[in-house]
Design a protein around this motif. Structure first.
Motif, mmCIF file in Angstrom:
data_model
loop_
_atom_site.group_PDB
_atom_site.id
_atom_site.type_symbol
_atom_site.label_atom_id
_atom_site.label_comp_id
_atom_site.label_asym_id
_atom_site.label_seq_id
_atom_site.Cartn_x
_atom_site.Cartn_y
_atom_site.Cartn_z
ATOM 1 N N ILE A 58 17.931 -19.739 -19.851
ATOM 2 C CA ILE A 58 17.340 -19.809 -21.192
ATOM 3 C C ILE A 58 17.872 -19.418 -22.840
ATOM 4 O O ILE A 58 18.391 -20.273 -23.677
ATOM 5 C CB ILE A 58 15.978 -18.710 -21.327
ATOM 6 C CG1 ILE A 58 15.481 -19.185 -19.740
ATOM 7 C CG2 ILE A 58 15.124 -18.124 -23.211
ATOM 8 C CD1 ILE A 58 14.116 -17.686 -19.590
ATOM 9 N N ILE A 78 13.551 -20.024 -25.084
ATOM 10 C CA ILE A 78 13.302 -18.831 -24.965
ATOM 11 C C ILE A 78 11.496 -18.164 -25.610
ATOM 12 O O ILE A 78 11.238 -19.561 -26.518
ATOM 13 C CB ILE A 78 14.205 -18.401 -25.733
ATOM 14 C CG1 ILE A 78 14.223 -16.350 -25.095
ATOM 15 C CG2 ILE A 78 14.481 -17.844 -27.145
ATOM 16 C CD1 ILE A 78 15.332 -16.370 -25.439
ATOM 17 N N GLY A 79 11.403 -17.434 -25.450
ATOM 18 C CA GLY A 79 10.031 -16.392 -25.214
ATOM 19 C C GLY A 79 10.160 -15.625 -26.609
ATOM 20 O O GLY A 79 10.024 -14.759 -26.202
ATOM 21 N N TYR A 119 10.604 -14.970 -13.190
ATOM 22 C CA TYR A 119 10.877 -14.976 -13.894
ATOM 23 C C TYR A 119 12.585 -15.002 -13.676
ATOM 24 O O TYR A 119 13.009 -14.338 -13.557
ATOM 25 C CB TYR A 119 10.888 -13.474 -14.991
ATOM 26 C CG TYR A 119 11.957 -12.642 -16.021
ATOM 27 C CD1 TYR A 119 12.176 -13.793 -17.058
ATOM 28 C CD2 TYR A 119 12.469 -11.384 -16.344
ATOM 29 C CE1 TYR A 119 13.155 -13.690 -18.425
ATOM 30 C CE2 TYR A 119 13.129 -10.668 -17.279
ATOM 31 C CZ TYR A 119 13.958 -11.942 -18.063
ATOM 32 O OH TYR A 119 14.770 -11.826 -18.898
ATOM 33 N N ASN A 150 5.250 -15.283 -16.256
ATOM 34 C CA ASN A 150 7.165 -15.233 -16.660
ATOM 35 C C ASN A 150 7.269 -16.553 -15.131
ATOM 36 O O ASN A 150 7.647 -15.313 -14.890
ATOM 37 C CB ASN A 150 7.521 -15.434 -17.284
ATOM 38 C CG ASN A 150 8.878 -15.466 -17.817
ATOM 39 O OD1 ASN A 150 8.751 -16.852 -17.795
ATOM 40 N ND2 ASN A 150 9.639 -14.791 -18.201
ATOM 41 N N TYR A 180 3.723 -9.645 -21.727
ATOM 42 C CA TYR A 180 3.386 -9.977 -22.594
ATOM 43 C C TYR A 180 1.866 -8.969 -22.964
ATOM 44 O O TYR A 180 0.947 -10.035 -23.150
ATOM 45 C CB TYR A 180 2.859 -10.808 -21.905
ATOM 46 C CG TYR A 180 4.126 -11.774 -21.973
ATOM 47 C CD1 TYR A 180 5.208 -12.956 -22.974
ATOM 48 C CD2 TYR A 180 5.082 -11.955 -20.797
ATOM 49 C CE1 TYR A 180 6.627 -12.778 -22.337
ATOM 50 C CE2 TYR A 180 6.582 -12.396 -20.239
ATOM 51 C CZ TYR A 180 6.333 -12.963 -21.271
ATOM 52 O OH TYR A 180 8.060 -13.409 -21.074
ATOM 53 N N LYS A 189 7.805 -8.476 -27.272
ATOM 54 C CA LYS A 189 5.915 -9.720 -28.104
ATOM 55 C C LYS A 189 5.301 -9.530 -28.657
ATOM 56 O O LYS A 189 5.611 -9.617 -29.530
ATOM 57 C CB LYS A 189 5.626 -10.624 -26.677
ATOM 58 C CG LYS A 189 7.294 -10.489 -25.607
ATOM 59 C CD LYS A 189 8.088 -12.261 -25.633
ATOM 60 C CE LYS A 189 9.529 -11.838 -24.395
ATOM 61 N NZ LYS A 189 10.567 -12.758 -24.533
ATOM 62 N N PHE A 231 3.822 -18.896 -21.525
ATOM 63 C CA PHE A 231 4.504 -20.287 -20.987
ATOM 64 C C PHE A 231 3.926 -21.091 -19.917
ATOM 65 O O PHE A 231 2.318 -20.733 -19.747
ATOM 66 C CB PHE A 231 5.303 -19.865 -20.468
ATOM 67 C CG PHE A 231 6.774 -19.111 -20.897
ATOM 68 C CD1 PHE A 231 6.970 -19.145 -21.494
ATOM 69 C CD2 PHE A 231 6.340 -17.523 -20.819
ATOM 70 C CE1 PHE A 231 7.975 -17.955 -22.844
ATOM 71 C CE2 PHE A 231 7.251 -16.577 -21.036
ATOM 72 C CZ PHE A 231 8.741 -16.920 -22.301
ATOM 73 N N ARG A 242 9.241 -25.361 -17.752
ATOM 74 C CA ARG A 242 8.979 -24.493 -18.330
ATOM 75 C C ARG A 242 8.647 -24.222 -20.138
ATOM 76 O O ARG A 242 9.962 -25.123 -20.837
ATOM 77 C CB ARG A 242 9.325 -23.007 -18.280
ATOM 78 C CG ARG A 242 8.954 -21.747 -19.357
ATOM 79 C CD ARG A 242 8.908 -20.568 -19.123
ATOM 80 N NE ARG A 242 9.812 -20.175 -20.515
ATOM 81 C CZ ARG A 242 10.704 -19.070 -20.574
ATOM 82 N NH1 ARG A 242 10.402 -17.801 -19.765
ATOM 83 N NH2 ARG A 242 11.550 -18.919 -21.863
HETATM 84 C C1 LMR Z 1 11.661 -15.569 -21.871
HETATM 85 O O1 LMR Z 1 11.371 -15.581 -20.514
HETATM 86 O O2 LMR Z 1 12.081 -16.156 -22.254
HETATM 87 C C2 LMR Z 1 12.290 -13.992 -22.347
HETATM 88 O O3 LMR Z 1 11.278 -12.973 -21.928
HETATM 89 C C3 LMR Z 1 13.563 -13.523 -22.911
HETATM 90 C C4 LMR Z 1 14.600 -12.806 -22.018
HETATM 91 O O4 LMR Z 1 14.836 -11.805 -22.074
HETATM 92 O O5 LMR Z 1 14.631 -13.538 -20.896
#
Ligand code: LMR
Length: 394
Positions: free
Chosen positions: A13, A33-34, A127, A180, A211, A243, A345, A371
């Motif tokens: 990411i 990136i989120g 994740y 995620n 989230y 977030k 996402f 993603r």
């Molecule tokens: C993501 O998945 O983009 C976020 O949670 C940022 C991270 O810390 O990886």
């Protein structure tokens, strides 16, 4: 000492952010990136956060150390906020952590200390940091089936079937809401079924809640966690304020241990403090001080709730607009799943080759596995995303 080192693997990411920054094309699009972006493509500081930070700057009269568990007022407010209305609140203990990644690490280390042979089960996919963090704690990691690439939803039957093999040496890592990377969440009936299985088989759920407020609303997004917390003797929780408070770089999170008794939970907390001392000593204070100030001030809290609700509603509108534009450009309904997903996402199922083509030929950056950070889109860039996807054969 360093000469024989191999090249480190790049983070899937964070390395995208670098590649995007180095791309000279004007119409490039970062959906990696989120982070939430507004319609100008900017990640704003929330007004409630700004107000609290200004008050803090004005009123804070010391930068002395806080303590190994961080800001205890923040810890109390976070656990009250999350576990409100459950009997688990009275048998929980919390430490403030550097983001939810810090919480995952502290809780992973606690599991490894309490049960060195434990296996942590993560969803397939999960994740990207779940497996590395748990393995860094010395824990074995295995996957349970989760996402169905055809329906783009959770295969809940396959998931539950697989969980039947878990026992007292297993820890089940779940995403509290807004999964995620997929965006596909489990139903309340499945949360219920997981509680039944955990009761019968003795495994410990570990909920990662990063989230909350981005899915449906704050309460609905914590409903699965609350159900498990109410019914089960032991649950672990990693929470992020990155977030929903927009505090990304302030690294603000919490690790909550729910035990059969308050004494058990406090022993867990004590060990996490010991582990934190050997890692970073104590978490950075600024973000937690801001969150605590917001949660205990009615006006600030209302302002924050309104801002959060506006972000959630906008993400839902972006999802609807994506579906509408995909429908008309592809003359099909095959992208309707965007509206079924929740949170930042959606996994689109693009191949590695298509993902590579998307960045190289179209200047559109998405995480491996396809993603897309829907919350990073602006209304006027949806057309760009749609045409780029269709150009690579999605
Ligand atoms: C993501 O998945 O983009 C976020 O949670 C940022 C991270 O810390 O990886």
């Amino acid at each position: 000492m360093f000469q024989q080192l191999d090249a480190p693997a790049k983070d899937p990411i964070l390395s995208l952010t670098v590649a995007y920054r180095e791309d000279a094309r004007e119409d490039k699009l970062d959906l990696g990136i989120g982070v939430y972006r507004d319609s100008q493509g900017h990640t704003p500081v929330m007004q409630a956060v700004r107000s609290a930070a200004l008050t803090l700057a004005d009123q804070q009269d010391s930068k002395g150390y806080v303590g190994l568990a961080g800001n205890e007022r923040f810890n109390d407010l976070m656990s009250q906020f999350l576990l409100a209305g459950t009997s688990a609140l009275a048998r929980s203990a919390t430490i403030q952590t550097p983001g939810a990644s810090g919480a995952l690490r502290m809780l992973g280390e606690l599991i490894a200390y309490a049960k060195p042979n434990a296996t942590v089960w993560i969803s397939r996919p999960s994740y990207v940091n779940h497996q590395p963090v748990m393995e860094a704690c010395g824990l074995e990691v295995r996957e349970y089936p989760y996402f169905d690439p055809d329906t783009k939803l959770v295969n809940e039957a396959a998931m539950l079937e697989s969980l039947r093999q878990l026992g007292p040496d297993d820890v089940l890592l779940l995403h509290g809401c807004c999964h995620n990377p997929t965006g596909a969440d489990i139903s309340m009936a499945t949360w219920q079924a997981i509680a039944d299985l955990a009761e019968q088989q003795g495994f410990v759920p570990f909920v990662d809640l990063a989230y909350q407020g981005f899915g449906d609303n704050l309460d609905a997004d914590a409903a699965g966690l609350r159900l498990l917390a109410e019914r089960l003797p032991e649950v672990l929780v990693a929470v992020s304020c990155s977030k929903n408070f927009g505090l990304y770089r302030e690294r603000t999170g919490a690790a909550i241990v729910i035990g059969a008794t308050q004494a058990d939970a406090l022993r867990g907390k004590g060990h996490m403090q010991r582990i934190a001392r050997a890692t970073y000593t104590m978490p950075p204070d600024h973000g937690a001080a801001i969150v605590a100030m917001i949660l205990e001030n009615d006006a600030l809290k209302q302002q924050w709730l309104d801002e959060l609700q506006a972000m959630q509603a906008r993400i839902q509108r972006l999802r609807q607009q994506l579906v509408a534009e995909f429908r008309s450009a592809s003359d099909s309904h095959r992208f309707d799943y965007f509206a079924e997903h929740r949170g930042m996402f959606s996994v689109t199922g693009l191949s590695a080759e298509q993902t590579q083509q998307l960045s190289a030929e179209q200047g559109v950056y998405v995480v491996g596995g396809g993603r897309v950070n829907v919350a990073g889109l602006s209304e006027d860039r949806i057309g760009k995303l749609v045409s780029a996807f269709l150009a690579v054969g999605a």
